[in-house]
Design a protein around this motif. Structure first.
Motif, mmCIF file in Angstrom:
data_model
loop_
_atom_site.group_PDB
_atom_site.id
_atom_site.type_symbol
_atom_site.label_atom_id
_atom_site.label_comp_id
_atom_site.label_asym_id
_atom_site.label_seq_id
_atom_site.Cartn_x
_atom_site.Cartn_y
_atom_site.Cartn_z
ATOM 1 N N LYS A 36 0.825 -1.372 0.091
ATOM 2 C CA LYS A 36 -0.178 -0.020 0.089
ATOM 3 C C LYS A 36 0.923 1.338 0.010
ATOM 4 O O LYS A 36 0.634 2.041 -0.692
ATOM 5 N N LEU A 37 2.034 1.228 0.830
ATOM 6 C CA LEU A 37 2.933 2.418 0.871
ATOM 7 C C LEU A 37 3.707 2.673 -0.618
ATOM 8 O O LEU A 37 4.119 3.749 -0.900
ATOM 9 N N ASN A 38 3.879 1.505 -1.192
ATOM 10 C CA ASN A 38 4.956 1.377 -2.363
ATOM 11 C C ASN A 38 4.178 2.403 -3.424
ATOM 12 O O ASN A 38 4.798 2.707 -4.314
ATOM 13 N N LEU B 141 1.788 7.490 5.422
ATOM 14 C CA LEU B 141 1.349 6.655 6.218
ATOM 15 C C LEU B 141 0.193 5.809 5.822
ATOM 16 O O LEU B 141 -0.602 6.047 4.752
ATOM 17 N N VAL B 142 -0.119 4.626 6.573
ATOM 18 C CA VAL B 142 -1.166 3.988 6.501
ATOM 19 C C VAL B 142 -1.799 3.942 8.005
ATOM 20 O O VAL B 142 -1.395 3.733 8.656
ATOM 21 N N VAL B 143 -3.179 4.445 7.726
ATOM 22 C CA VAL B 143 -3.905 4.822 9.230
ATOM 23 C C VAL B 143 -5.179 3.939 9.244
ATOM 24 O O VAL B 143 -6.118 3.802 8.311
ATOM 25 N N SER C 285 -4.998 5.937 3.401
ATOM 26 C CA SER C 285 -3.679 6.235 3.283
ATOM 27 C C SER C 285 -3.551 7.858 3.223
ATOM 28 O O SER C 285 -4.460 8.364 2.645
ATOM 29 N N VAL C 286 -2.570 8.423 3.896
ATOM 30 C CA VAL C 286 -2.250 9.826 4.031
ATOM 31 C C VAL C 286 -0.746 10.340 4.081
ATOM 32 O O VAL C 286 -0.034 9.354 4.519
ATOM 33 N N THR D 183 -0.759 18.674 3.924
ATOM 34 C CA THR D 183 -1.303 17.284 4.159
ATOM 35 C C THR D 183 -2.644 17.205 3.103
ATOM 36 O O THR D 183 -3.242 18.092 3.109
ATOM 37 N N ASN D 184 -2.868 15.687 2.841
ATOM 38 C CA ASN D 184 -4.042 15.560 2.101
ATOM 39 C C ASN D 184 -5.069 14.862 3.248
ATOM 40 O O ASN D 184 -5.984 14.194 2.697
ATOM 41 N N SER D 185 -4.723 14.827 4.423
ATOM 42 C CA SER D 185 -5.584 14.288 5.329
ATOM 43 C C SER D 185 -6.861 15.407 5.557
ATOM 44 O O SER D 185 -6.459 16.594 5.847
#
Length: 337
Positions: free
Chosen positions: A90-92, A134-136, A149-150, A166-168
């Motif tokens: 997911k992070l890749n 990050l994965v939250v 993911s943010v 941030t895109n959060s």
């Protein structure tokens, strides 16, 4: 990676109740003190203002926190050696954008929260900025588990000011020391461009050396903990509250699992509000047959406190048929707490 054999991040609390701001080891998130915007953003219902006003009454008491924070004391509090393969995949997705923008990988990051919320991910950096990829996972008592993911971009400026992009969509408080910009839903590539455009307006940005990255991350997290406590959004935990949060941490495993919609409606905190309002309107219009709704609303509230916790555990706890990740991030916390 930093390491320390003598340091135990899961040791019982040793601070006193009169410790200085941000100096306790364990905190709990005081959801009753959240700003209206924090309640409104995830639920843009016309009556959400009423829910926000009654939230301290309907929600769990302050003595039963559902999100805790382990206040990091050293850089290695925020580091892990590796992540579960599915999280890495997911992070890749963002690696191409980071590498093409000139960022370097610094290591794997473990956010300081536990209980029903957790963030894990990666730390990247370039000459002036740090990126948290990050994965939250957030576990909602009556809605289930959501995984998203943010990304956060940080740049320190002279005078102690921090530029954050941030895109959060989450924003619990406003910090005068942080010049923050939220761009919900933006891709990381766009976020980097936006952040660097903001930096061009100010020439006082500080350079980052590779050996300083994790100490800068530690400083950022500690500052946020202090600011949250100052805004009364964090409160020190008692041993009993800490034990309750450690028990909740068993539900953090970064899988998406939804509670059936029917149960979400039946056990929704908004239901007693609607029952009471409907009953009041009906009685005001002379419909005496609806007086029972005024009794049903508080009765539901009492029953829900007894029924929803075991229901929550039934739907969200692990079982032998699940394809579990090979690594339990919170086993050490539960064993040593």
């Amino acid at each position: 990676m930093f390491s320390s054999e003598s340091y135990n991040p899961y040791a019982p609390p040793t601070t006193t109740t009169w410790a200085a701001l941000g100096q306790h080891r364990y905190y709990g998130l005081v959801t009753q003190a959240l700003r209206f915007s924090a309640i409104y953003k995830p639920s843009r219902h016309p009556l959400v203002w009423l829910y926000w006003a009654l939230h301290p009454i309907l929600a769990m008491s302050r003595q039963r926190f559902t999100v805790g924070v382990i206040n990091p004391a050293t850089p290695w509090d925020l580091q892990v050696d590796d992540l579960e393969p599915r999280l890495k995949v997911k992070l890749n997705i963002e690696h191409e954008a980071l590498e093409s923008a000139g960022f370097q990988f610094a290591g794997f990051y473990s956010g300081p929260s536990f209980g029903l919320s957790k963030a894990l991910g990666e730390v990247w950096f370039d000459k002036h900025s740090i990126c948290l990829n990050l994965v939250v996972q957030v576990v909602a008592l009556r809605r289930g588990k959501t995984v998203s993911s943010v990304q956060f971009l940080y740049t320190n400026h002279a005078g102690g000011r921090t530029i954050q992009t941030t895109n959060s969509a989450e924003s619990r408080f406003e910090d005068p020391a942080v010049d923050g910009l939220q761009v919900p839903g933006a891709s990381l590539a766009d976020l980097i461009v936006i952040h660097r455009d903001r930096l061009r307006l100010d020439a006082s940005r500080l350079a980052i050396e590779s050996h300083d990255v994790w100490y800068l991350i530690l400083k950022l997290v500690q500052h946020e903990v202090q600011a949250l406590e100052k805004h009364k959004l964090l409160a020190p935990l008692t041993n009993a509250q800490l034990a309750s949060l450690i028990d909740y941490s068993q539900f953090i495993d970064f899988r998406v699992r939804q509670i059936p919609t029917l149960f979400q409606w039946v056990f929704s905190l908004k239901l007693p509000i609607f029952l009471a309002l409907f009953g009041l309107v009906a009685v005001a219009c002379g419909e005496s047959t609806f007086r029972w709704l005024l009794v049903l609303a508080p009765t539901w509230w009492l029953l829900n406190r007894l029924v929803s916790p075991p229901l929550f555990k039934y739907w969200l706890q692990t079982n032998i048929y699940d394809n579990l990740p090979p690594f339990d991030y919170f086993r050490a916390l539960r064993d040593k707490g």
